[in-house]
Design an enzyme around this catalytic site. Structure first.
Site, mmCIF file in Angstrom:
data_model
loop_
_atom_site.group_PDB
_atom_site.id
_atom_site.type_symbol
_atom_site.label_atom_id
_atom_site.label_comp_id
_atom_site.label_asym_id
_atom_site.label_seq_id
_atom_site.Cartn_x
_atom_site.Cartn_y
_atom_site.Cartn_z
ATOM 1 N N SER A 53 0.815 -1.220 0.000
ATOM 2 C CA SER A 53 0.000 0.000 0.000
ATOM 3 C C SER A 53 0.848 1.268 0.000
ATOM 4 C CB SER A 53 -0.951 -0.002 1.191
ATOM 5 O OG SER A 53 -0.233 -0.140 2.407
ATOM 6 N N CYS A 83 -6.500 -6.815 0.238
ATOM 7 C CA CYS A 83 -5.255 -6.701 0.993
ATOM 8 C C CYS A 83 -4.712 -5.266 0.942
ATOM 9 C CB CYS A 83 -4.265 -7.753 0.511
ATOM 10 S SG CYS A 83 -3.017 -8.126 1.743
ATOM 11 N N ILE A 141 -1.765 -12.840 3.052
ATOM 12 C CA ILE A 141 -0.337 -12.605 2.794
ATOM 13 C C ILE A 141 0.031 -11.235 3.368
ATOM 14 C CG2 ILE A 141 1.469 -12.460 1.032
ATOM 15 C CD1 ILE A 141 -0.585 -13.948 -0.868
ATOM 16 N N ARG A 142 0.779 -11.231 4.457
ATOM 17 C CA ARG A 142 1.129 -9.965 5.147
ATOM 18 C C ARG A 142 -0.094 -9.042 5.212
ATOM 19 N NH1 ARG A 142 5.430 -7.123 5.663
ATOM 20 N NH2 ARG A 142 5.208 -5.944 3.771
ATOM 21 N N HIS A 178 -6.971 -12.811 -0.416
ATOM 22 C CA HIS A 178 -6.753 -12.749 -1.871
ATOM 23 C C HIS A 178 -7.587 -13.786 -2.640
ATOM 24 C CE1 HIS A 178 -3.047 -10.215 -1.885
ATOM 25 N NE2 HIS A 178 -2.972 -10.662 -0.641
ATOM 26 N N GLU A 180 -8.294 -13.830 -5.596
ATOM 27 C CA GLU A 180 -7.799 -13.970 -6.983
ATOM 28 C C GLU A 180 -6.784 -15.097 -7.133
ATOM 29 O OE1 GLU A 180 -6.982 -11.685 -4.874
ATOM 30 O OE2 GLU A 180 -4.859 -11.203 -5.024
HETATM 31 N N1 LIG Z 1 -0.551 -8.873 0.190
HETATM 32 C C1 LIG Z 1 -0.668 -7.584 0.440
HETATM 33 O O1 LIG Z 1 -1.336 -6.828 -0.255
HETATM 34 C C2 LIG Z 1 0.132 -7.057 1.605
HETATM 35 C C3 LIG Z 1 -0.224 -5.656 2.035
HETATM 36 C C4 LIG Z 1 0.994 -4.952 2.608
HETATM 37 N N2 LIG Z 1 1.437 -5.556 3.830
HETATM 38 C C5 LIG Z 1 0.686 -3.458 2.779
HETATM 39 O O2 LIG Z 1 0.824 -2.914 3.808
HETATM 40 O O3 LIG Z 1 0.291 -2.827 1.863
#
Ligand SMILES: NC(=O)CC[C@H](N)C(=O)O
Length: 198
Positions: A53, A83, A141-142, A178, A180
């Site tokens: 982001s 995300c 994912i994160r 996600h 997708e």
């Molecule tokens: N898979 C993702 O989009 C991770 C987002 C990411 N950690 C962020 O802060 O933007």
């Protein structure tokens, strides 16, 4: 009469936009990458993909897309953020980097990287009443979580511990995970029904 395929954009500054383009095309939409303001005005819905982001924020400003994106959201364009895309749509962000801005629109507070470094990514099944059965197989994912929901936003799904990971507010939709990458097309289908109705 068959209605024409909706033309839907995927913000393609950074992140996994190709996967979203593929899913939208599989569902019969005319899906196009969006990197310029004139591409944004040509679409009747937009996906903001996963990625980073902070980078997406900087690039959207560098590409002159920030103001057009704000205008489009204010005008009611259907937008689905996954995300990092959810972070971009959030009105408030915790653990943002200094100077990080979002577009906003969703009346929520999200926390970036909410699962810490021990648990960068994981998968789980989530009940998602708006999509019916079976549960959604969700890949994180994160990922961010929605720490607080304002009055205007509604939760669509939560983890077992109650933390909200899918939200909706009018034409805006956001998921921490996600869809997708799983082959489950229901979230994108739900989004396309908003695009068709808008
Ligand atoms: N898979 C993702 O989009 C991770 C987002 C990411 N950690 C962020 O802060 O933007």
């Amino acid at each position: 009469m068959v209605s024409p395929a909706p033309r839907v954009g995927v913000l393609a500054l950074q992140g996994d936009f190709r996967e979203h383009l593929a899913v939208l095309r599989e569902l019969g939409a005319e899906a196009v990458p969006v990197r310029r303001p004139d591409e944004l005005v040509s679409v009747s819905g937009l996906v903001i993909p996963g990625g980073e982001s902070t980078v997406m924020d900087k690039l959207s400003r560098a590409f002159g897309l920030r103001e057009p994106l704000l205008d489009a959201i204010a005008a009611g364009l259907p937008v689905y953020g996954t995300c990092a895309g959810l972070i971009m749509l959030a009105d408030r962000v915790l653990d943002a980097t200094p100077g990080q801005q979002t577009l906003g629109g969703l009346d929520v507070t999200v926390r970036r990287n909410a699962f810490g470094s021990q648990l960068d990514s994981f998968e789980t099944d989530l009940k998602m009443p708006v999509l019916g059965d079976p549960p959604v197989h969700a890949v994180f994912i994160r990922a961010p979580v929605v720490e607080a929901l304002g009055e205007k936003a509604a939760a669509l799904g939560s983890l077992d511990d109650g933390r909200v990971v899918a939200v909706e507010q009018g034409n805006l939709l956001g998921t921490s995970f996600h869809p997708e990458v799983t082959g489950d097309l229901r979230f994108h289908d739900h989004f396309l029904s908003k695009v068709r109705a808008a």
